[in-house]
Scaffold this motif. Structure first.
Motif, PDB file in Angstrom:
ATOM      1  N   ILE A  20       0.858  -1.189   0.000  1.00 12.99           N
ATOM      2  CA  ILE A  20       0.000   0.000   0.000  1.00 12.99           C
ATOM      3  C   ILE A  20       0.892   1.236   0.000  1.00 12.99           C
ATOM      4  N   VAL A  21       0.599   2.170  -0.916  1.00 13.49           N
ATOM      5  CA  VAL A  21       1.452   3.342  -1.113  1.00 13.49           C
ATOM      6  C   VAL A  21       0.643   4.634  -0.991  1.00 13.49           C
ATOM      7  N   GLY A  22       1.081   5.506  -0.083  1.00 16.40           N
ATOM      8  CA  GLY A  22       0.504   6.837   0.061  1.00 16.40           C
ATOM      9  C   GLY A  22       1.460   7.887  -0.472  1.00 16.40           C
ATOM     10  N   THR A  23       1.271   9.130  -0.078  1.00 17.36           N
ATOM     11  CA  THR A  23       2.150  10.210  -0.537  1.00 17.36           C
ATOM     12  C   THR A  23       3.280  10.448   0.465  1.00 17.36           C
ATOM     13  N   PHE A  24       2.926  10.966   1.664  1.00 17.02           N
ATOM     14  CA  PHE A  24       3.921  11.314   2.686  1.00 17.02           C
ATOM     15  C   PHE A  24       3.160  11.534   3.993  1.00 17.02           C
ATOM     16  N   PRO A  25       3.798  11.278   5.154  1.00 13.98           N
ATOM     17  CA  PRO A  25       3.084  11.465   6.427  1.00 13.98           C
ATOM     18  C   PRO A  25       2.635  12.913   6.630  1.00 13.98           C
ATOM     19  N   PRO A  26       1.579  13.099   7.425  1.00 13.03           N
ATOM     20  CA  PRO A  26       1.127  14.460   7.730  1.00 13.03           C
ATOM     21  C   PRO A  26       2.140  15.177   8.615  1.00 13.03           C
ATOM     22  N   THR A  27       1.922  16.461   8.786  1.00 15.51           N
ATOM     23  CA  THR A  27       2.789  17.234   9.676  1.00 15.51           C
ATOM     24  C   THR A  27       2.731  16.647  11.095  1.00 15.51           C
ATOM     25  N   THR A  28       3.840  16.674  11.819  1.00 17.56           N
ATOM     26  CA  THR A  28       3.954  15.962  13.107  1.00 17.56           C
ATOM     27  C   THR A  28       2.940  16.421  14.146  1.00 17.56           C
ATOM     28  N   ILE A 120      -1.235  -0.985  -4.199  1.00 15.62           N
ATOM     29  CA  ILE A 120      -2.460  -0.195  -4.043  1.00 15.62           C
ATOM     30  C   ILE A 120      -2.069   1.242  -3.714  1.00 15.62           C
ATOM     31  N   PHE A 121      -2.627   2.180  -4.463  1.00 16.02           N
ATOM     32  CA  PHE A 121      -2.363   3.608  -4.230  1.00 16.02           C
ATOM     33  C   PHE A 121      -3.575   4.221  -3.541  1.00 16.02           C
ATOM     34  N   THR A 122      -3.310   4.983  -2.476  1.00 20.71           N
ATOM     35  CA  THR A 122      -4.403   5.543  -1.685  1.00 20.71           C
ATOM     36  C   THR A 122      -4.829   6.924  -2.174  1.00 20.71           C
ATOM     37  N   SER A 123      -4.186   7.438  -3.200  1.00 19.53           N
ATOM     38  CA  SER A 123      -4.643   8.725  -3.744  1.00 19.53           C
ATOM     39  C   SER A 123      -4.240   8.839  -5.201  1.00 19.53           C
ATOM     40  N   SER A 124      -5.076   9.545  -5.965  1.00 20.81           N
ATOM     41  CA  SER A 124      -4.762   9.739  -7.386  1.00 20.81           C
ATOM     42  C   SER A 124      -5.221  11.085  -7.897  1.00 20.81           C
ATOM     43  N   SER A 125      -6.135  11.729  -7.189  1.00 19.04           N
ATOM     44  CA  SER A 125      -6.647  12.998  -7.699  1.00 19.04           C
ATOM     45  C   SER A 125      -5.743  14.139  -7.224  1.00 19.04           C
ATOM     46  N   GLU A 184     -18.327   1.924   4.886  1.00 20.81           N
ATOM     47  CA  GLU A 184     -18.582   0.527   4.520  1.00 20.81           C
ATOM     48  C   GLU A 184     -18.110   0.228   3.099  1.00 20.81           C
ATOM     49  N   SER A 185     -18.342   1.161   2.179  1.00 20.40           N
ATOM     50  CA  SER A 185     -17.893   0.976   0.788  1.00 20.40           C
ATOM     51  C   SER A 185     -16.373   0.997   0.696  1.00 20.40           C
ATOM     52  N   LEU A 186     -15.761   1.855   1.508  1.00 25.80           N
ATOM     53  CA  LEU A 186     -14.298   1.939   1.556  1.00 25.80           C
ATOM     54  C   LEU A 186     -13.717   0.605   2.027  1.00 25.80           C
ATOM     55  N   VAL A 187     -14.288   0.046   3.081  1.00 28.94           N
ATOM     56  CA  VAL A 187     -13.838  -1.254   3.603  1.00 28.94           C
ATOM     57  C   VAL A 187     -13.965  -2.315   2.516  1.00 28.94           C
ATOM     58  N   GLU A 188     -15.086  -2.333   1.821  1.00 23.61           N
ATOM     59  CA  GLU A 188     -15.330  -3.337   0.781  1.00 23.61           C
ATOM     60  C   GLU A 188     -14.310  -3.215  -0.352  1.00 23.61           C
ATOM     61  N   LEU A 189     -14.040  -1.987  -0.787  1.00 30.76           N
ATOM     62  CA  LEU A 189     -13.060  -1.756  -1.859  1.00 30.76           C
ATOM     63  C   LEU A 189     -11.675  -2.263  -1.454  1.00 30.76           C
ATOM     64  N   TYR A 190     -11.216  -1.868  -0.261  1.00 32.92           N
ATOM     65  CA  TYR A 190      -9.885  -2.267   0.204  1.00 32.92           C
ATOM     66  C   TYR A 190      -9.825  -3.776   0.451  1.00 32.92           C
ATOM     67  N   LYS A 191     -10.882  -4.315   1.015  1.00 33.96           N
ATOM     68  CA  LYS A 191     -10.921  -5.761   1.298  1.00 33.96           C
ATOM     69  C   LYS A 191     -10.778  -6.568  -0.001  1.00 33.96           C
ATOM     70  N   ASN A 192     -11.497  -6.163  -1.031  1.00 37.53           N
ATOM     71  CA  ASN A 192     -11.443  -6.870  -2.317  1.00 37.53           C
ATOM     72  C   ASN A 192     -10.038  -6.885  -2.910  1.00 37.53           C
ATOM     73  N   GLU A 193      -9.263  -5.829  -2.658  1.00 37.96           N
ATOM     74  CA  GLU A 193      -7.919  -5.734  -3.236  1.00 37.96           C
ATOM     75  C   GLU A 193      -6.836  -6.327  -2.343  1.00 37.96           C
ATOM     76  N   ILE A 194      -7.069  -6.310  -1.020  1.00 33.63           N
ATOM     77  CA  ILE A 194      -6.050  -6.793  -0.087  1.00 33.63           C
ATOM     78  C   ILE A 194      -6.101  -8.300   0.076  1.00 33.63           C
TER      79      ILE A 194
END
Length: 196
Positions: A20-28, A120-125, A184-194
């Motif tokens: 799973i790949v994101g961008t970068f951690p939030p500010t501390t 899996i990428f957690t952001s694209s827009s 719930e939809s988010l869980v379903e999407l991630y579950k299907n891919e993980i």
């Protein structure tokens, strides 16, 4: 703008199948613990906990980190971000206020974890996103890749040595994205891919 180095690089349990790949951690100032997705407003760990049928007990400190690593081990999921070095504008956690300086070495992660079959990428827009930075990373290695347009999950693949790595773009688990899709939809999407 301040230059920041990624604090954790990546975490890859043995026999990881998915990265799973994101961008970068939030500010501390937004961290609840010292590990990926440390902002308690982000739904990432709630999604992962639901997929693994586990209740999160710890919200802060080292026990929270260990609990989250245990979830990743259980699901055979590795985790990282595309940014290794970034410039952060205005001490903001928003992706559009990040500028990439150096990409995380995704190829090294794949080399060290030959069982990974999917990213899996957690952001694209937006102008700055995990998926866009990944395309730029590939381009810096003279590999051309574009994701198709359309509704998430957006699926693609690329050849890395003798492996075909599946690529999937899902909705972000950030609070900003919460109005686009239900939990719930988010869980379903991630579950299907993980769950391969």
């Amino acid at each position: 703008m301040q230059k920041e180095l990624h604090p954790w690089n990546w975490f890859a349990p043995e026999k990881s199948k998915v990265l799973i790949v994101g961008t970068f951690p939030p500010t501390t100032r937004n961290w609840s613990f010292d590990f990926f997705y440390p902002n308690k407003a982000n739904q990432f760990w709630k999604v992962i906990a639901r997929i693994s049928n586990t209740e999160l007990v710890y919200q802060t400190g080292e026990l929270a980190v260990e609990e989250r690593k245990s979830l990743l081990r259980k699901l055979h999921v590795a985790i990282t971000d595309m940014g290794k070095h970034i410039l952060r504008n205005d001490n903001s956690s928003l992706d559009e206020n990040l500028k990439i300086v150096e990409y995380m070495n995704i190829f090294q992660i794949l080399d060290e974890n030959p069982t990974i079959q999917k990213i899996i990428f957690t952001s694209s827009s937006g102008k700055e996103s995990a998926a866009r930075w990944f395309n730029q990373f590939l381009a810096s290695h003279e590999i051309k890749h574009r994701f198709p347009t359309g509704k998430r999950p957006i699926k693609s693949s690329f050849q890395y040595q003798d492996r075909t790595i599946e690529l999937v773009v899902l909705y972000s688990t950030s609070p900003r994205a919460a109005n686009r899709i239900s939990f719930e939809s988010l869980v379903e999407l991630y579950k299907n891919e993980i769950t391969l």
